[in-house]
Design a protein around this motif. Structure first.
Motif, PDB file in Angstrom:
ATOM      1  N   GLY A  86       0.829  -1.213   0.000  1.00 40.29           N
ATOM      2  CA  GLY A  86       0.000   0.000   0.000  1.00 40.29           C
ATOM      3  C   GLY A  86       0.856   1.252   0.000  1.00 40.29           C
ATOM      4  N   ASN A  87       1.908   1.232   0.781  1.00 42.05           N
ATOM      5  CA  ASN A  87       2.789   2.397   0.844  1.00 42.05           C
ATOM      6  C   ASN A  87       3.567   2.581  -0.458  1.00 42.05           C
ATOM      7  N   MET A  88       3.970   1.473  -1.051  1.00 40.53           N
ATOM      8  CA  MET A  88       4.685   1.577  -2.340  1.00 40.53           C
ATOM      9  C   MET A  88       3.755   2.112  -3.418  1.00 40.53           C
ATOM     10  N   ALA A  89       2.492   1.645  -3.360  1.00 42.86           N
ATOM     11  CA  ALA A  89       1.503   2.109  -4.345  1.00 42.86           C
ATOM     12  C   ALA A  89       1.303   3.607  -4.210  1.00 42.86           C
ATOM     13  N   SER A  90       1.167   4.058  -2.972  1.00 37.97           N
ATOM     14  CA  SER A  90       0.950   5.480  -2.726  1.00 37.97           C
ATOM     15  C   SER A  90       2.132   6.288  -3.251  1.00 37.97           C
ATOM     16  N   ALA A  91       3.340   5.743  -3.081  1.00 40.82           N
ATOM     17  CA  ALA A  91       4.546   6.458  -3.515  1.00 40.82           C
ATOM     18  C   ALA A  91       4.657   6.529  -5.046  1.00 40.82           C
ATOM     19  N   VAL A  92       4.359   5.420  -5.755  1.00 39.64           N
ATOM     20  CA  VAL A  92       4.528   5.485  -7.224  1.00 39.64           C
ATOM     21  C   VAL A  92       3.332   6.139  -7.912  1.00 39.64           C
ATOM     22  N   SER A  93       2.201   6.225  -7.185  1.00 33.35           N
ATOM     23  CA  SER A  93       0.996   6.783  -7.818  1.00 33.35           C
ATOM     24  C   SER A  93       1.071   8.300  -7.986  1.00 33.35           C
TER      25      SER A  93
END
Ligand code: DC
Length: 228
Positions: A94-101
């Motif tokens: 979830g945190n990685m998604a938030s970062a690349v989004s």
């Protein structure tokens, strides 16, 4: 023309639970766009690319083929042909998604795919920018929210049920950080569309929320048929 119900809101507001339920009731397809960003995040994590490296992420995003399929009504997410569904629900993903989004190129690729999905089939789609950017002409737009405390409680219960380790304090901090990133990014920040209906789920049960959204959908149908 296909019908769309757009559900946006912060992490932990209950979007996916509600969207799934409504899709089942109305026989629409449920599209979890967060899972698509999570798959992108996983792709870069596996490549060892840091989330801050916009240049590499923008250059390589086109090589991550994220696709959805439905098995027994359950959404499955594929990353370059591999079913990665089971790897996407962790806090880390979830945190990685938030970062690349935050990167325009990542969003451009995934938004185009989401619009294609909604062009030919009736969908309940949830995310952060569905009512504002992906499907601005959706028939029903909902902005689901809940207090940080309630959302952290829900996330902890979810992690506990899955047998995953967590610390309450960190879960709450993650939610706050993710809220901040999702609402402050330059590209398609999380915000309520002008024509979206705000539903605060802090003191509502899942069934009450689902009922409210279906009611809004029925009202909208009536208006379109000229009955209201
Ligand atoms: O809904 P989720 O927690 O699975 O989403 C993970 C992250 O993906 C979220 O922090 C922000 C991003 N996201 C987005 O930017 N736009 C969307 N339509 C869906 C998710």
């Amino acid at each position: 023309m296909a019908t769309a119900i757009a559900i946006d809101g912060p992490a932990g507001a209950g979007k996916s639970t509600i969207a799934k339920k409504i899709a089942e009731r109305l026989n629409f397809i449920y599209v979890d766009t967060g899972a698509m960003y999570r798959a992108m995040g996983l792709y870069f994590h596996r490549l060892g690319i840091r989330p801050e490296d916009e240049e590499a992420i923008s250059r390589l995003a086109g090589q991550a083929e994220v696709s959805l399929s439905y098995e027994n009504g359950m959404q499955q997410v594929y990353l370059n042909g591999e079913n990665v569904t089971a790897l996407l629900r962790t806090e880390e993903a979830g945190n990685m998604a938030s970062a690349v989004s935050v990167y325009p190129e990542v969003r451009r690729i995934l938004v185009r795919q989401q619009q294609k999905l909604a062009a030919t089939q009736d969908v309940v789609m949830d995310g952060r920018d569905i009512g504002t950017v992906v499907l601005p002409r959706a028939q029903v737009k909902i902005f689901l929210t809940a207090s940080v405390k309630v959302r952290a409680d829900r996330r902890c219960a979810d992690l506990r049920q899955k047998g995953l380790p967590f610390e309450r304090e960190n879960v709450e901090k993650d939610i706050e950080e993710r809220d901040y990133r999702d609402t402050h990014r330059a590209e398609s920040p999380l915000r309520q569309a002008e024509d979206a209906v705000l539903v605060d789920t802090s003191d509502m049960t899942i069934d009450q929320v689902a009922e409210r959204v279906i009611e809004l959908y029925r009202e909208r149908e009536k208006t379109e048929r000229g009955e209201a």
